[in-house]
Design a protein around this motif. Structure first.
Motif: not given
Length: 635
Positions: A133-137, A179-181, A187-188
Protein backbone atom coordinates in the motif's frame (compact mmCIF):
# COMPACT_ATOMS: atom_id res chain seq x y z
CA UNK A 1 -18.48 5.60 14.14
CA UNK A 2 -17.80 6.97 17.58
CA UNK A 3 -14.18 6.91 18.79
CA UNK A 4 -13.38 5.87 22.35
CA UNK A 5 -10.34 6.70 24.46
CA UNK A 6 -7.99 3.80 23.78
CA UNK A 7 -5.36 5.28 21.48
CA UNK A 8 -1.70 4.23 21.57
CA UNK A 9 1.35 4.79 19.42
CA UNK A 10 3.68 1.87 18.76
CA UNK A 11 6.93 1.42 16.90
CA UNK A 12 7.18 -0.95 13.97
CA UNK A 13 9.32 -4.03 14.37
CA UNK A 14 12.77 -3.22 12.91
CA UNK A 15 12.25 -5.72 10.09
CA UNK A 16 8.97 -4.06 9.13
CA UNK A 17 10.63 -0.65 8.84
CA UNK A 18 13.27 -2.15 6.58
CA UNK A 19 10.62 -3.94 4.56
CA UNK A 20 8.53 -0.78 4.10
CA UNK A 21 11.54 1.07 2.79
CA UNK A 22 12.30 -1.73 0.34
CA UNK A 23 8.66 -2.04 -0.70
CA UNK A 24 8.39 1.66 -1.55
CA UNK A 25 11.66 1.87 -3.48
CA UNK A 26 11.86 -1.58 -5.08
CA UNK A 27 8.31 -1.95 -6.38
CA UNK A 28 7.53 1.64 -7.25
CA UNK A 29 7.36 0.85 -10.97
CA UNK A 30 4.43 -1.54 -10.43
CA UNK A 31 1.92 0.58 -8.53
CA UNK A 32 -1.06 -1.61 -9.42
CA UNK A 33 0.28 -4.31 -7.08
CA UNK A 34 -1.12 -2.35 -4.13
CA UNK A 35 -4.74 -2.68 -5.21
CA UNK A 36 -4.29 -6.31 -6.28
CA UNK A 37 -2.85 -7.28 -2.89
CA UNK A 38 -5.54 -5.48 -0.91
CA UNK A 39 -8.29 -7.19 -2.90
CA UNK A 40 -6.55 -10.54 -2.49
CA UNK A 41 -6.35 -10.03 1.28
CA UNK A 42 -10.02 -9.07 1.36
CA UNK A 43 -10.88 -12.26 -0.53
CA UNK A 44 -8.90 -14.34 1.98
CA UNK A 45 -10.70 -12.64 4.87
CA UNK A 46 -14.08 -13.57 3.40
CA UNK A 47 -12.94 -17.14 2.77
CA UNK A 48 -11.86 -17.48 6.40
CA UNK A 49 -15.19 -16.18 7.65
CA UNK A 50 -17.08 -18.58 5.40
CA UNK A 51 -15.09 -21.49 6.78
CA UNK A 52 -15.49 -20.49 10.45
CA UNK A 53 -19.21 -19.87 9.90
CA UNK A 54 -19.68 -23.52 8.92
CA UNK A 55 -19.35 -24.38 12.62
CA UNK A 56 -20.49 -21.03 14.03
CA UNK A 57 -23.20 -19.45 11.79
CA UNK A 58 -23.63 -16.56 14.25
CA UNK A 59 -20.40 -15.06 12.90
CA UNK A 60 -22.29 -14.00 9.77
CA UNK A 61 -24.44 -11.75 11.99
CA UNK A 62 -27.11 -10.05 9.86
CA UNK A 63 -24.94 -9.87 6.76
CA UNK A 64 -24.59 -13.32 5.10
CA UNK A 65 -23.70 -12.09 1.58
CA UNK A 66 -19.92 -11.79 1.41
CA UNK A 67 -18.26 -9.33 -0.93
CA UNK A 68 -15.61 -6.70 -1.60
CA UNK A 69 -16.17 -3.01 -2.32
CA UNK A 70 -13.80 -0.58 -4.01
CA UNK A 71 -14.45 3.17 -3.91
CA UNK A 72 -12.47 6.35 -4.47
CA UNK A 73 -12.57 10.08 -3.87
CA UNK A 74 -10.56 12.12 -6.39
CA UNK A 75 -10.84 15.35 -4.36
CA UNK A 76 -9.54 13.72 -1.17
CA UNK A 77 -7.10 11.62 -3.23
CA UNK A 78 -8.19 8.36 -1.55
CA UNK A 79 -8.93 4.79 -2.61
CA UNK A 80 -10.79 2.46 -0.23
CA UNK A 81 -11.01 -1.35 -0.33
CA UNK A 82 -13.47 -2.88 2.13
CA UNK A 83 -14.82 -6.34 2.85
CA UNK A 84 -17.26 -7.97 5.25
CA UNK A 85 -15.02 -10.90 6.01
CA UNK A 86 -13.53 -12.19 9.26
CA UNK A 87 -11.97 -8.88 10.35
CA UNK A 88 -9.39 -8.49 13.12
CA UNK A 89 -9.32 -7.84 16.83
CA UNK A 90 -6.99 -5.25 18.35
CA UNK A 91 -4.41 -7.91 19.23
CA UNK A 92 -4.56 -9.35 15.71
CA UNK A 93 -4.03 -5.93 14.15
CA UNK A 94 -0.91 -5.33 16.22
CA UNK A 95 0.40 -8.84 15.63
CA UNK A 96 -0.35 -9.05 11.90
CA UNK A 97 0.57 -5.54 10.80
CA UNK A 98 3.07 -4.27 13.35
CA UNK A 99 5.34 -7.31 13.21
CA UNK A 100 6.37 -10.05 10.81
CA UNK A 101 5.51 -13.18 12.76
CA UNK A 102 6.35 -15.56 9.96
CA UNK A 103 8.97 -18.28 9.67
CA UNK A 104 11.85 -17.42 7.38
CA UNK A 105 12.07 -13.76 8.50
CA UNK A 106 15.78 -13.96 9.24
CA UNK A 107 16.49 -15.81 5.99
CA UNK A 108 14.52 -13.18 4.11
CA UNK A 109 16.63 -10.31 5.34
CA UNK A 110 19.87 -12.25 4.97
CA UNK A 111 19.00 -12.78 1.31
CA UNK A 112 18.54 -9.10 0.52
CA UNK A 113 21.14 -7.94 -1.99
CA UNK A 114 20.67 -4.19 -2.18
CA UNK A 115 19.71 -4.60 -5.85
CA UNK A 116 16.17 -3.23 -6.00
CA UNK A 117 15.11 -5.44 -8.91
CA UNK A 118 16.28 -8.63 -7.21
CA UNK A 119 14.93 -7.61 -3.83
CA UNK A 120 11.52 -6.95 -5.37
CA UNK A 121 11.32 -10.66 -6.21
CA UNK A 122 12.24 -11.54 -2.63
CA UNK A 123 9.51 -9.28 -1.30
CA UNK A 124 7.04 -11.05 -3.56
CA UNK A 125 8.09 -14.45 -2.28
CA UNK A 126 7.76 -13.35 1.30
CA UNK A 127 4.08 -12.60 0.87
CA UNK A 128 3.69 -9.26 2.67
CA UNK A 129 1.22 -7.71 0.31
CA UNK A 130 -0.43 -5.30 2.73
CA UNK A 131 2.73 -3.23 2.95
CA UNK A 132 2.62 -2.66 -0.81
CA UNK A 133 0.00 0.00 0.00
CA UNK A 134 2.85 2.37 0.81
CA UNK A 135 4.07 2.24 -2.78
CA UNK A 136 1.33 4.73 -3.66
CA UNK A 137 0.04 5.92 -0.29
CA UNK A 138 1.56 8.61 1.93
CA UNK A 139 -0.73 7.38 4.71
CA UNK A 140 -2.81 4.22 5.20
CA UNK A 141 -5.84 3.95 7.48
CA UNK A 142 -7.37 0.61 8.41
CA UNK A 143 -10.67 0.16 10.25
CA UNK A 144 -11.75 -3.34 11.26
CA UNK A 145 -13.85 -5.44 13.61
CA UNK A 146 -13.58 -9.17 14.04
CA UNK A 147 -16.73 -11.18 13.39
CA UNK A 148 -18.35 -12.18 16.67
CA UNK A 149 -16.99 -9.24 18.69
CA UNK A 150 -19.29 -6.39 19.78
CA UNK A 151 -19.44 -3.14 17.82
CA UNK A 152 -17.53 -1.34 20.59
CA UNK A 153 -14.43 -3.44 19.88
CA UNK A 154 -13.69 -2.05 16.46
CA UNK A 155 -10.10 -0.98 15.74
CA UNK A 156 -8.49 1.79 13.73
CA UNK A 157 -4.86 1.47 12.62
CA UNK A 158 -2.98 4.25 10.87
CA UNK A 159 0.60 4.86 9.68
CA UNK A 160 2.59 6.95 7.23
CA UNK A 161 5.01 4.07 6.65
CA UNK A 162 7.67 5.55 8.89
CA UNK A 163 8.79 4.11 12.19
CA UNK A 164 5.46 4.19 14.04
CA UNK A 165 1.77 3.38 13.79
CA UNK A 166 -1.23 4.25 15.94
CA UNK A 167 -3.95 1.91 17.15
CA UNK A 168 -7.20 3.00 18.73
CA UNK A 169 -10.51 1.44 19.63
CA UNK A 170 -13.62 2.63 17.80
CA UNK A 171 -17.30 1.87 17.47
CA UNK A 172 -17.81 -0.11 14.27
CA UNK A 173 -21.20 -1.57 13.42
CA UNK A 174 -20.18 -3.81 10.54
CA UNK A 175 -17.65 -6.62 10.74
CA UNK A 176 -14.75 -6.91 8.32
CA UNK A 177 -11.99 -4.56 7.24
CA UNK A 178 -11.76 -1.24 5.40
CA UNK A 179 -8.39 -0.03 4.10
CA UNK A 180 -8.07 3.55 2.87
CA UNK A 181 -5.07 4.69 0.86
CA UNK A 182 -4.28 8.42 1.11
CA UNK A 183 -2.42 8.79 -2.17
CA UNK A 184 0.93 10.48 -2.51
CA UNK A 185 1.38 13.64 -4.56
CA UNK A 186 1.46 12.61 -8.21
CA UNK A 187 -0.57 9.41 -7.75
CA UNK A 188 -3.97 11.04 -8.37
CA UNK A 189 -4.37 9.11 -11.62
CA UNK A 190 -5.24 5.98 -9.61
CA UNK A 191 -8.31 7.66 -8.13
CA UNK A 192 -10.20 7.14 -11.36
CA UNK A 193 -13.14 4.81 -12.00
CA UNK A 194 -11.99 3.53 -15.38
CA UNK A 195 -8.44 2.92 -14.11
CA UNK A 196 -9.65 1.03 -11.05
CA UNK A 197 -12.04 -1.12 -13.07
CA UNK A 198 -9.26 -1.99 -15.53
CA UNK A 199 -6.95 -3.02 -12.69
CA UNK A 200 -9.67 -5.17 -11.07
CA UNK A 201 -10.50 -6.92 -14.35
CA UNK A 202 -6.84 -7.51 -15.07
CA UNK A 203 -5.69 -8.83 -11.71
CA UNK A 204 -8.80 -9.93 -9.81
CA UNK A 205 -11.34 -11.10 -12.38
CA UNK A 206 -11.05 -14.70 -11.13
CA UNK A 207 -11.90 -13.97 -7.48
CA UNK A 208 -15.08 -15.81 -6.57
CA UNK A 209 -16.57 -13.01 -4.50
CA UNK A 210 -18.23 -10.04 -6.20
CA UNK A 211 -16.03 -6.94 -6.31
CA UNK A 212 -18.46 -4.02 -6.53
CA UNK A 213 -18.15 -0.36 -7.36
CA UNK A 214 -20.75 2.37 -7.77
CA UNK A 215 -22.13 2.78 -11.29
CA UNK A 216 -20.91 5.94 -13.05
CA UNK A 217 -22.98 7.81 -15.64
CA UNK A 218 -21.97 10.51 -18.08
CA UNK A 219 -23.19 14.02 -17.23
CA UNK A 220 -23.67 15.63 -20.65
CA UNK A 221 -24.09 19.14 -19.29
CA UNK A 222 -20.89 19.21 -17.22
CA UNK A 223 -19.09 16.65 -19.40
CA UNK A 224 -17.96 14.52 -16.46
CA UNK A 225 -18.84 11.10 -15.02
CA UNK A 226 -21.11 11.16 -11.97
CA UNK A 227 -21.29 8.40 -9.39
CA UNK A 228 -24.78 7.00 -8.89
CA UNK A 229 -26.21 5.11 -5.91
CA UNK A 230 -26.36 1.81 -7.81
CA UNK A 231 -23.80 -0.99 -7.45
CA UNK A 232 -22.23 -3.01 -10.24
CA UNK A 233 -20.04 -6.12 -10.05
CA UNK A 234 -16.78 -5.40 -11.82
CA UNK A 235 -15.23 -8.89 -11.92
CA UNK A 236 -16.59 -12.13 -13.43
CA UNK A 237 -16.61 -13.74 -9.94
CA UNK A 238 -16.31 -17.24 -11.38
CA UNK A 239 -13.97 -20.00 -10.27
CA UNK A 240 -11.20 -20.10 -12.87
CA UNK A 241 -10.48 -23.74 -12.07
CA UNK A 242 -14.08 -24.71 -12.83
CA UNK A 243 -13.87 -23.38 -16.37
CA UNK A 244 -12.70 -25.56 -19.27
CA UNK A 245 -8.98 -25.23 -19.97
CA UNK A 246 -9.55 -23.95 -23.49
CA UNK A 247 -11.54 -21.02 -22.07
CA UNK A 248 -8.77 -19.86 -19.70
CA UNK A 249 -5.98 -17.74 -21.13
CA UNK A 250 -2.33 -18.01 -20.11
CA UNK A 251 -2.55 -14.53 -18.60
CA UNK A 252 -5.54 -15.58 -16.48
CA UNK A 253 -3.67 -18.66 -15.20
CA UNK A 254 -0.72 -16.49 -14.23
CA UNK A 255 -2.81 -13.85 -12.48
CA UNK A 256 -4.71 -16.50 -10.54
CA UNK A 257 -1.41 -17.97 -9.39
CA UNK A 258 -0.27 -14.60 -8.08
CA UNK A 259 -3.51 -14.34 -6.15
CA UNK A 260 -3.49 -17.84 -4.69
CA UNK A 261 0.25 -17.84 -3.90
CA UNK A 262 0.60 -14.15 -2.96
CA UNK A 263 3.57 -14.04 -5.31
CA UNK A 264 4.68 -11.20 -7.58
CA UNK A 265 6.31 -13.48 -10.15
CA UNK A 266 4.85 -15.76 -12.80
CA UNK A 267 4.74 -19.50 -12.04
CA UNK A 268 7.22 -21.88 -13.64
CA UNK A 269 4.53 -24.34 -14.77
CA UNK A 270 1.00 -25.45 -13.96
CA UNK A 271 -1.42 -28.33 -14.47
CA UNK A 272 -5.21 -28.01 -14.72
CA UNK A 273 -7.34 -31.14 -14.77
CA UNK A 274 -10.85 -32.32 -13.97
CA UNK A 275 -11.01 -35.86 -12.54
CA UNK A 276 -14.32 -37.62 -13.12
CA UNK A 277 -15.60 -41.05 -12.21
CA UNK A 278 -16.17 -42.54 -8.78
CA UNK A 279 -14.50 -39.49 -7.21
CA UNK A 280 -14.93 -36.08 -8.81
CA UNK A 281 -12.56 -33.20 -8.16
CA UNK A 282 -10.65 -30.46 -9.98
CA UNK A 283 -6.94 -29.71 -9.67
CA UNK A 284 -5.22 -26.47 -10.58
CA UNK A 285 -1.66 -26.89 -9.33
CA UNK A 286 1.33 -24.60 -9.83
CA UNK A 287 5.09 -24.92 -9.49
CA UNK A 288 6.48 -21.50 -8.45
CA UNK A 289 9.55 -20.04 -10.11
CA UNK A 290 11.23 -19.28 -6.77
CA UNK A 291 11.39 -21.08 -3.45
CA UNK A 292 9.56 -19.50 -0.48
CA UNK A 293 11.65 -18.70 2.59
CA UNK A 294 9.89 -21.23 4.79
CA UNK A 295 10.51 -24.09 2.36
CA UNK A 296 12.65 -25.97 4.88
CA UNK A 297 10.08 -25.64 7.65
CA UNK A 298 8.29 -28.94 7.20
CA UNK A 299 5.69 -28.00 9.83
CA UNK A 300 4.58 -24.79 8.12
CA UNK A 301 2.32 -25.85 5.27
CA UNK A 302 0.29 -23.36 3.27
CA UNK A 303 0.48 -24.48 -0.31
CA UNK A 304 -2.80 -25.90 -1.60
CA UNK A 305 -6.22 -24.44 -0.91
CA UNK A 306 -9.09 -26.91 -0.46
CA UNK A 307 -12.53 -26.07 -1.80
CA UNK A 308 -15.67 -28.20 -1.61
CA UNK A 309 -18.16 -27.42 -4.39
CA UNK A 310 -16.60 -23.93 -4.87
CA UNK A 311 -16.76 -23.16 -1.14
CA UNK A 312 -13.39 -22.41 0.47
CA UNK A 313 -12.56 -24.78 3.33
CA UNK A 314 -8.89 -24.29 4.28
CA UNK A 315 -5.65 -22.96 2.83
CA UNK A 316 -3.10 -25.28 4.42
CA UNK A 317 -4.56 -28.69 3.64
CA UNK A 318 -1.36 -30.63 4.31
CA UNK A 319 -3.07 -33.99 3.71
CA UNK A 320 -3.56 -33.25 0.01
CA UNK A 321 0.13 -33.44 -0.90
CA UNK A 322 3.15 -35.05 0.82
CA UNK A 323 5.83 -32.95 2.49
CA UNK A 324 8.33 -33.25 -0.36
CA UNK A 325 5.87 -31.41 -2.64
CA UNK A 326 5.23 -28.63 -0.14
CA UNK A 327 6.38 -26.02 -2.66
CA UNK A 328 3.31 -26.65 -4.86
CA UNK A 329 0.60 -23.97 -4.84
CA UNK A 330 -2.93 -24.06 -6.16
CA UNK A 331 -6.48 -25.25 -5.62
CA UNK A 332 -8.22 -28.59 -5.27
CA UNK A 333 -12.02 -28.52 -5.44
CA UNK A 334 -13.90 -31.70 -4.49
CA UNK A 335 -17.50 -32.68 -5.08
CA UNK A 336 -17.35 -35.63 -2.67
CA UNK A 337 -16.20 -34.12 0.63
CA UNK A 338 -18.69 -32.70 3.17
CA UNK A 339 -18.82 -28.93 3.58
CA UNK A 340 -18.03 -29.23 7.28
CA UNK A 341 -14.87 -31.25 6.63
CA UNK A 342 -12.29 -30.95 9.41
CA UNK A 343 -8.60 -31.75 9.60
CA UNK A 344 -9.41 -34.95 11.45
CA UNK A 345 -11.80 -36.03 8.70
CA UNK A 346 -9.19 -35.18 6.08
CA UNK A 347 -6.66 -37.37 7.84
CA UNK A 348 -8.96 -40.40 7.84
CA UNK A 349 -10.92 -39.95 4.60
CA UNK A 350 -10.45 -42.45 1.77
CA UNK A 351 -11.69 -39.75 -0.61
CA UNK A 352 -8.78 -37.55 0.46
CA UNK A 353 -6.34 -40.41 -0.11
CA UNK A 354 -7.65 -40.74 -3.68
CA UNK A 355 -7.24 -36.99 -4.23
CA UNK A 356 -3.75 -37.08 -2.75
CA UNK A 357 -2.64 -39.98 -4.96
CA UNK A 358 -3.97 -38.34 -8.10
CA UNK A 359 -2.46 -34.97 -7.17
CA UNK A 360 0.99 -36.47 -6.59
CA UNK A 361 0.82 -38.16 -9.99
CA UNK A 362 -0.25 -34.89 -11.60
CA UNK A 363 2.65 -32.94 -10.07
CA UNK A 364 5.19 -35.64 -10.97
CA UNK A 365 3.90 -35.66 -14.55
CA UNK A 366 4.26 -31.88 -14.65
CA UNK A 367 7.85 -32.10 -13.39
CA UNK A 368 8.60 -34.90 -15.88
CA UNK A 369 7.35 -32.69 -18.71
CA UNK A 370 9.69 -29.92 -17.60
CA UNK A 371 12.63 -32.33 -17.45
CA UNK A 372 11.90 -33.84 -20.86
CA UNK A 373 10.64 -30.88 -22.86
CA UNK A 374 11.95 -27.73 -21.17
CA UNK A 375 15.40 -28.44 -19.71
CA UNK A 376 16.11 -24.77 -19.04
CA UNK A 377 13.00 -24.49 -16.87
CA UNK A 378 13.85 -27.79 -15.22
CA UNK A 379 17.25 -26.40 -14.28
CA UNK A 380 15.44 -23.52 -12.54
CA UNK A 381 13.11 -26.00 -10.82
CA UNK A 382 16.00 -28.10 -9.57
CA UNK A 383 17.96 -25.11 -8.30
CA UNK A 384 14.97 -23.88 -6.30
CA UNK A 385 13.33 -27.12 -5.16
CA UNK A 386 15.75 -29.98 -5.81
CA UNK A 387 16.80 -30.48 -2.20
CA UNK A 388 13.19 -30.71 -1.06
CA UNK A 389 12.19 -32.93 -3.98
CA UNK A 390 14.94 -35.40 -3.01
CA UNK A 391 13.05 -36.10 0.23
CA UNK A 392 10.50 -37.99 -1.86
CA UNK A 393 12.91 -40.89 -2.36
CA UNK A 394 12.42 -41.84 1.27
CA UNK A 395 8.89 -40.53 1.80
CA UNK A 396 7.10 -41.86 -1.26
CA UNK A 397 8.09 -45.47 -1.88
CA UNK A 398 5.27 -45.93 -4.39
CA UNK A 399 6.75 -43.28 -6.68
CA UNK A 400 10.42 -43.83 -5.83
CA UNK A 401 11.36 -44.96 -9.34
CA UNK A 402 9.70 -41.93 -10.96
CA UNK A 403 11.37 -39.59 -8.48
CA UNK A 404 14.77 -41.26 -8.98
CA UNK A 405 14.62 -40.53 -12.72
CA UNK A 406 14.15 -36.84 -11.93
CA UNK A 407 17.04 -36.51 -9.47
CA UNK A 408 20.04 -34.41 -10.45
CA UNK A 409 23.55 -34.44 -8.95
CA UNK A 410 26.99 -32.98 -9.49
CA UNK A 411 29.64 -35.43 -10.66
CA UNK A 412 33.26 -35.79 -11.71
CA UNK A 413 32.05 -35.74 -15.32
CA UNK A 414 32.11 -31.93 -15.26
CA UNK A 415 33.61 -31.31 -11.80
CA UNK A 416 31.32 -28.33 -11.24
CA UNK A 417 28.92 -27.62 -8.39
CA UNK A 418 25.95 -27.51 -10.77
CA UNK A 419 23.61 -30.45 -10.17
CA UNK A 420 22.71 -31.44 -13.73
CA UNK A 421 23.57 -35.15 -13.93
CA UNK A 422 20.63 -37.54 -13.93
CA UNK A 423 21.08 -41.17 -12.96
CA UNK A 424 20.08 -42.19 -16.48
CA UNK A 425 22.83 -39.89 -17.83
CA UNK A 426 25.34 -41.56 -15.52
CA UNK A 427 24.32 -45.08 -16.55
CA UNK A 428 24.56 -44.14 -20.24
CA UNK A 429 28.17 -43.03 -19.69
CA UNK A 430 29.28 -46.04 -17.63
CA UNK A 431 32.48 -47.68 -18.80
CA UNK A 432 32.40 -51.14 -20.30
CA UNK A 433 32.41 -53.70 -17.50
CA UNK A 434 31.27 -51.15 -14.86
CA UNK A 435 28.64 -52.74 -12.65
CA UNK A 436 27.86 -50.00 -10.09
CA UNK A 437 26.92 -46.34 -9.77
CA UNK A 438 29.61 -44.81 -7.58
CA UNK A 439 29.14 -41.80 -5.30
CA UNK A 440 30.92 -39.92 -2.51
CA UNK A 441 29.22 -37.88 0.22
CA UNK A 442 30.67 -34.81 1.96
CA UNK A 443 29.44 -31.67 3.68
CA UNK A 444 30.63 -29.32 0.91
CA UNK A 445 31.21 -29.56 -2.83
CA UNK A 446 34.89 -28.74 -2.35
CA UNK A 447 35.32 -31.59 0.12
CA UNK A 448 33.53 -34.03 -2.18
CA UNK A 449 35.53 -32.99 -5.26
CA UNK A 450 38.86 -33.23 -3.41
CA UNK A 451 38.10 -36.49 -1.62
CA UNK A 452 41.09 -38.88 -1.71
CA UNK A 453 38.63 -41.73 -2.26
CA UNK A 454 38.22 -40.52 -5.85
CA UNK A 455 41.85 -40.96 -6.85
CA UNK A 456 41.68 -44.44 -8.40
CA UNK A 457 38.36 -43.56 -10.08
CA UNK A 458 39.81 -40.43 -11.65
CA UNK A 459 42.83 -42.45 -12.83
CA UNK A 460 40.58 -44.99 -14.54
CA UNK A 461 38.15 -42.38 -15.88
CA UNK A 462 35.20 -43.73 -13.88
CA UNK A 463 32.53 -41.12 -13.12
CA UNK A 464 31.57 -40.58 -9.47
CA UNK A 465 28.55 -38.63 -8.21
CA UNK A 466 29.50 -35.80 -5.83
CA UNK A 467 26.86 -35.60 -3.10
CA UNK A 468 27.19 -32.63 -0.76
CA UNK A 469 23.61 -31.75 0.29
CA UNK A 470 22.58 -32.89 3.74
CA UNK A 471 19.56 -34.63 2.27
CA UNK A 472 21.79 -36.75 -0.01
CA UNK A 473 22.60 -39.12 2.86
CA UNK A 474 18.84 -39.66 3.18
CA UNK A 475 18.59 -40.28 -0.57
CA UNK A 476 21.29 -42.96 -0.81
CA UNK A 477 19.96 -44.64 2.35
CA UNK A 478 16.65 -45.27 0.54
CA UNK A 479 17.83 -45.68 -3.05
CA UNK A 480 19.77 -48.91 -3.23
CA UNK A 481 19.78 -49.23 -7.02
CA UNK A 482 18.74 -47.55 -10.25
CA UNK A 483 18.08 -49.33 -13.52
CA UNK A 484 19.44 -52.56 -12.06
CA UNK A 485 22.72 -50.87 -11.05
CA UNK A 486 23.69 -50.78 -7.38
CA UNK A 487 24.53 -47.39 -5.85
CA UNK A 488 27.88 -47.77 -4.08
CA UNK A 489 29.81 -45.37 -1.82
CA UNK A 490 33.50 -45.09 -2.71
CA UNK A 491 34.21 -44.49 0.99
CA UNK A 492 32.63 -47.64 2.45
CA UNK A 493 33.83 -51.23 2.54
CA UNK A 494 36.66 -52.76 0.54
CA UNK A 495 37.37 -51.37 -2.89
CA UNK A 496 35.79 -53.64 -5.49
CA UNK A 497 36.01 -52.36 -9.05
CA UNK A 498 34.83 -55.65 -10.49
CA UNK A 499 35.74 -55.97 -14.16
CA UNK A 500 37.36 -52.51 -14.10
CA UNK A 501 40.26 -54.00 -12.17
CA UNK A 502 42.51 -56.27 -14.23
CA UNK A 503 44.24 -59.44 -13.04
CA UNK A 504 47.61 -57.71 -12.71
CA UNK A 505 46.18 -55.13 -10.31
CA UNK A 506 44.54 -57.81 -8.20
CA UNK A 507 47.81 -59.74 -8.01
CA UNK A 508 49.71 -56.60 -7.02
CA UNK A 509 47.19 -55.84 -4.28
CA UNK A 510 47.47 -59.35 -2.83
CA UNK A 511 51.28 -59.20 -2.95
CA UNK A 512 51.41 -55.82 -1.20
CA UNK A 513 48.95 -56.96 1.46
CA UNK A 514 51.45 -59.68 2.34
CA UNK A 515 54.53 -57.47 2.14
CA UNK A 516 53.03 -54.76 4.33
CA UNK A 517 51.47 -57.11 6.88
CA UNK A 518 53.99 -56.23 9.57
CA UNK A 519 53.53 -52.47 8.98
CA UNK A 520 49.75 -52.83 9.19
CA UNK A 521 50.02 -54.53 12.57
CA UNK A 522 52.42 -51.87 13.91
CA UNK A 523 50.10 -49.04 12.79
CA UNK A 524 47.06 -50.78 14.26
CA UNK A 525 48.88 -51.09 17.59
CA UNK A 526 49.99 -47.44 17.49
CA UNK A 527 46.47 -46.14 16.79
CA UNK A 528 44.75 -48.48 19.23
CA UNK A 529 41.10 -47.59 19.88
CA UNK A 530 41.04 -44.90 17.17
CA UNK A 531 40.58 -47.45 14.36
CA UNK A 532 38.54 -50.52 13.65
CA UNK A 533 41.18 -51.89 11.30
CA UNK A 534 44.19 -50.94 9.17
CA UNK A 535 44.93 -52.25 5.67
CA UNK A 536 46.74 -51.40 2.45
CA UNK A 537 44.72 -50.24 -0.54
CA UNK A 538 44.92 -49.52 -4.26
CA UNK A 539 42.19 -46.83 -4.12
CA UNK A 540 44.82 -44.11 -3.48
CA UNK A 541 47.23 -42.83 -6.11
CA UNK A 542 48.38 -39.51 -4.58
CA UNK A 543 47.40 -39.45 -0.89
CA UNK A 544 49.25 -41.48 1.75
CA UNK A 545 46.14 -42.63 3.61
CA UNK A 546 42.36 -42.38 3.81
CA UNK A 547 39.56 -43.39 6.18
CA UNK A 548 36.71 -45.62 5.09
CA UNK A 549 33.63 -46.90 6.90
CA UNK A 550 32.99 -50.59 7.23
CA UNK A 551 30.43 -52.09 4.86
CA UNK A 552 27.41 -51.78 7.17
CA UNK A 553 28.50 -48.82 9.33
CA UNK A 554 27.26 -45.26 9.02
CA UNK A 555 29.37 -43.08 6.75
CA UNK A 556 31.58 -40.54 8.51
CA UNK A 557 29.63 -37.72 6.83
CA UNK A 558 26.32 -39.04 8.19
CA UNK A 559 27.82 -39.35 11.67
CA UNK A 560 28.90 -35.70 11.50
CA UNK A 561 25.43 -34.63 10.35
CA UNK A 562 23.78 -36.49 13.23
CA UNK A 563 26.19 -34.95 15.70
CA UNK A 564 25.56 -31.44 14.33
CA UNK A 565 21.81 -32.06 14.72
CA UNK A 566 22.28 -33.04 18.37
CA UNK A 567 21.50 -36.71 17.73
CA UNK A 568 23.52 -39.64 18.94
CA UNK A 569 25.05 -41.98 16.39
CA UNK A 570 26.53 -45.44 16.91
CA UNK A 571 30.13 -45.13 18.05
CA UNK A 572 31.61 -46.81 14.99
CA UNK A 573 35.31 -46.51 14.26
CA UNK A 574 36.82 -45.94 10.82
CA UNK A 575 39.21 -48.18 8.91
CA UNK A 576 42.57 -46.62 7.98
CA UNK A 577 43.78 -47.53 4.49
CA UNK A 578 47.43 -46.95 3.55
CA UNK A 579 48.84 -46.26 0.10
CA UNK A 580 51.87 -48.62 -0.05
CA UNK A 581 53.47 -46.60 -2.90
CA UNK A 582 53.49 -43.26 -1.09
CA UNK A 583 56.85 -41.94 0.27
CA UNK A 584 55.37 -41.20 3.70
CA UNK A 585 54.16 -44.76 4.05
CA UNK A 586 57.57 -46.00 2.90
CA UNK A 587 59.15 -43.72 5.54
CA UNK A 588 56.75 -45.11 8.14
CA UNK A 589 57.66 -48.66 7.15
CA UNK A 590 61.34 -47.99 7.68
CA UNK A 591 60.99 -46.11 10.97
CA UNK A 592 62.63 -48.03 13.81
CA UNK A 593 62.02 -45.67 16.74
CA UNK A 594 58.73 -46.48 18.43
CA UNK A 595 57.95 -42.88 19.46
CA UNK A 596 58.58 -41.41 16.03
CA UNK A 597 56.64 -44.27 14.41
CA UNK A 598 53.68 -43.63 16.71
CA UNK A 599 53.70 -39.88 15.99
CA UNK A 600 53.84 -40.45 12.24
CA UNK A 601 51.02 -43.00 12.37
CA UNK A 602 48.86 -40.56 14.37
CA UNK A 603 49.61 -37.73 11.93
CA UNK A 604 48.65 -39.89 8.94
CA UNK A 605 45.35 -40.73 10.64
CA UNK A 606 44.62 -37.07 11.48
CA UNK A 607 45.48 -35.96 7.96
CA UNK A 608 43.11 -38.56 6.53
CA UNK A 609 40.40 -37.35 8.91
CA UNK A 610 40.87 -33.72 7.87
CA UNK A 611 40.94 -34.64 4.17
CA UNK A 612 37.42 -36.05 4.37
CA UNK A 613 36.05 -33.00 6.20
CA UNK A 614 36.25 -34.31 9.76
CA UNK A 615 37.45 -32.43 12.83
CA UNK A 616 40.21 -33.37 15.25
CA UNK A 617 39.46 -34.33 18.83
CA UNK A 618 42.95 -33.18 19.85
CA UNK A 619 44.16 -30.37 17.54
CA UNK A 620 46.94 -29.40 19.93
CA UNK A 621 48.26 -32.98 19.92
CA UNK A 622 48.23 -33.00 16.13
CA UNK A 623 50.24 -29.76 15.97
CA UNK A 624 52.73 -31.01 18.57
CA UNK A 625 53.34 -34.28 16.72
CA UNK A 626 53.65 -32.48 13.40
CA UNK A 627 56.21 -30.08 14.85
CA UNK A 628 58.20 -32.96 16.29
CA UNK A 629 58.30 -34.68 12.90
CA UNK A 630 59.33 -31.49 11.10
CA UNK A 631 62.16 -30.97 13.56
CA UNK A 632 63.34 -34.56 13.18
CA UNK A 633 63.40 -34.20 9.39
CA UNK A 634 65.51 -31.02 9.61
CA UNK A 635 68.30 -32.68 11.60
Amino acid sequence: MTETQARETRGFQAEVRQLLNLMIHSLYSNKEIALRELISNASDACDKLRFEALTDPKLLEEDPELGIRVSYDPKARTITVSDNGIGMSREEVIRNIGTIAKSGTREFFESLTGDSAKDAHLIGQFGVGFYSSFIVAARVTLATRRAGLPAAEGVRWESDGGGEFTVETLERAGRGTEVTLHLREGEEELANGDRLRAIIRRYSDHILLPIVMKVEEWDKDNRVYRTTGRDETVNQASAIWARPRNEVTEAEYKEFYKHVAHDFEDPLAWAHARVEGRKEFIQLLYVPSRAPFDLWDREHRHGVKLYVRRVFIMDDAEHLLPAYLRFVRGVIDSNDLPLNVSREILQESKDVEAIRTASVRRVLALVEDLAGKEPEKYAVFWKEFGRVFKEGVGEDSGNRERIAKLLRFASTHSDTEVENVGLADYVARMKEGQERIYYVTADTFGAAKASPHLEIFRKKGVEVLLLFDRVDEWVVAHLAEFGGKELRSVAKGRLDLGQLEDAQEKAAREKEAGEFGELVERVKAALGERVKDVRVTLRLTESPACLVADEHDLSSNLQRLLKAAGQKSPGTKPILELNPRHPLVERLRGEAQAETFGDLAQVLFDQALLAEGGSLDDPAGFVRRLNQLMLSLSR
